[in-house]
Each structure stands twice: as structure tokens, then as C-alpha cells.
Motif scaffolding. Sequence first.
Motif, PDB file in Angstrom:
ATOM      1  N   LYS A   2       0.706  -1.366  -0.013  1.00  0.00           N
ATOM      2  CA  LYS A   2      -0.156   0.013  -0.076  1.00  0.00           C
ATOM      3  C   LYS A   2       1.026   1.489   0.356  1.00  0.00           C
ATOM      4  O   LYS A   2       1.675   1.732   0.370  1.00  0.00           O
ATOM      5  CB  LYS A   2      -0.976  -0.289   1.374  1.00  0.00           C
ATOM      6  N   PHE A   4       1.065   4.861   1.585  1.00  0.00           N
ATOM      7  CA  PHE A   4       1.031   6.463   1.967  1.00  0.00           C
ATOM      8  C   PHE A   4       1.320   7.038   1.990  1.00  0.00           C
ATOM      9  O   PHE A   4       2.826   7.928   2.514  1.00  0.00           O
ATOM     10  CB  PHE A   4       1.076   5.494   4.245  1.00  0.00           C
ATOM     11  N   THR A  56       1.172  -2.079   6.091  1.00  0.00           N
ATOM     12  CA  THR A  56       0.075  -1.284   6.770  1.00  0.00           C
ATOM     13  C   THR A  56       0.295  -0.190   7.410  1.00  0.00           C
ATOM     14  O   THR A  56       1.571   0.615   7.103  1.00  0.00           O
ATOM     15  CB  THR A  56       0.671  -2.487   8.295  1.00  0.00           C
ATOM     16  N   TYR A  57      -0.075   0.514   8.126  1.00  0.00           N
ATOM     17  CA  TYR A  57      -0.300   1.653   8.504  1.00  0.00           C
ATOM     18  C   TYR A  57       0.497   2.041   9.451  1.00  0.00           C
ATOM     19  O   TYR A  57       1.788   2.812   9.662  1.00  0.00           O
ATOM     20  CB  TYR A  57      -1.721   2.701   9.189  1.00  0.00           C
ATOM     21  N   GLU A  58       1.008   1.186  10.258  1.00  0.00           N
ATOM     22  CA  GLU A  58       1.381   0.866  11.740  1.00  0.00           C
ATOM     23  C   GLU A  58       3.199   0.945  10.894  1.00  0.00           C
ATOM     24  O   GLU A  58       4.046   1.394  11.112  1.00  0.00           O
ATOM     25  CB  GLU A  58       1.417  -0.373  12.696  1.00  0.00           C
ATOM     26  N   ALA A  60       4.521   2.314   7.928  1.00  0.00           N
ATOM     27  CA  ALA A  60       4.678   3.190   7.588  1.00  0.00           C
ATOM     28  C   ALA A  60       4.901   4.401   8.711  1.00  0.00           C
ATOM     29  O   ALA A  60       5.700   5.141   8.914  1.00  0.00           O
ATOM     30  CB  ALA A  60       3.415   4.377   6.361  1.00  0.00           C
ATOM     31  N   GLU A  61       4.340   4.038   9.806  1.00  0.00           N
ATOM     32  CA  GLU A  61       4.564   5.596  11.192  1.00  0.00           C
ATOM     33  C   GLU A  61       5.254   4.731  11.701  1.00  0.00           C
ATOM     34  O   GLU A  61       6.459   6.410  11.962  1.00  0.00           O
ATOM     35  CB  GLU A  61       2.885   5.121  12.194  1.00  0.00           C
ATOM     36  N   ILE A  79      -0.087  11.445   8.724  1.00  0.00           N
ATOM     37  CA  ILE A  79      -0.393  10.061   7.677  1.00  0.00           C
ATOM     38  C   ILE A  79      -1.380   9.647   6.699  1.00  0.00           C
ATOM     39  O   ILE A  79      -2.350   9.588   7.854  1.00  0.00           O
ATOM     40  CB  ILE A  79       0.686   8.921   8.466  1.00  0.00           C
ATOM     41  N   HIS A  80      -1.731   9.349   6.099  1.00  0.00           N
ATOM     42  CA  HIS A  80      -2.802   9.251   4.762  1.00  0.00           C
ATOM     43  C   HIS A  80      -2.766   8.004   4.513  1.00  0.00           C
ATOM     44  O   HIS A  80      -1.984   8.091   2.964  1.00  0.00           O
ATOM     45  CB  HIS A  80      -3.666  10.042   4.442  1.00  0.00           C
ATOM     46  N   GLU A  81      -3.405   6.881   4.366  1.00  0.00           N
ATOM     47  CA  GLU A  81      -3.748   6.063   3.175  1.00  0.00           C
ATOM     48  C   GLU A  81      -3.779   6.355   1.636  1.00  0.00           C
ATOM     49  O   GLU A  81      -4.398   7.254   1.660  1.00  0.00           O
ATOM     50  CB  GLU A  81      -4.196   4.302   3.389  1.00  0.00           C
TER      51      GLU A  81
END
Length: 90
Positions: A2, A4, A56-58, A60-61, A79-81
Motif C-alpha cells: 500500500k 501512505f 500497513t499504516y503501522e 509506515a508510521e 499520515i494517510h493511506e
Amino acid sequence: MKLFAALLPMKDQELSQKHRPAHLEFLQKHHKEGNIAAYGRFEDGAGGLVIYRTETYEQAEELVKQDPFVMEGARDYDIHEWNMVSDNWS
């Protein structure tokens, strides 16, 4: 994978100047490793944008939090997908 989009709004101009070399090194390293698809600064000086490529978002963060700009308090982050639409994207 994905994508982000990490917005990095300016928080402290002096700290940004001080930690810019380490920030650019971080970006280049992760770009070569495939974790970053694109990055750049905003021409108006408001900050910059990094497009991370992770599962995942995590994840990326976690990468965003390792950026020297964020670690040293020079920039905030949001942060935004992101779902990129382009005829050139494969």
C-alpha cells in the motif's frame, strides 16, 4: 503493498536546517530499499511530503517516526493511506 502519504508540516525552521542532511540520507536509504516511492518539499516552505510503500499504516508510521526531522522535533507528521491514480503506475 500500500502507499501512505506522510505530510511533514514545518514545526521548527532552525531544526529543519540543522537536521536536513540526516533527513535526506534517511530518505535516500529508504528509497533505495523500496520503502519510499517518492518525496519532496513544498515550494512555499510549509514542509514536505513522503510517499511510503508498506503493508500497513503501522509500518509506515514506524518509518516516519525514524525520520530525523520527526525524531528531532523539526516537523510534525500526518499520515494517510493513498490510492494513486495514474496511467504510468504499475
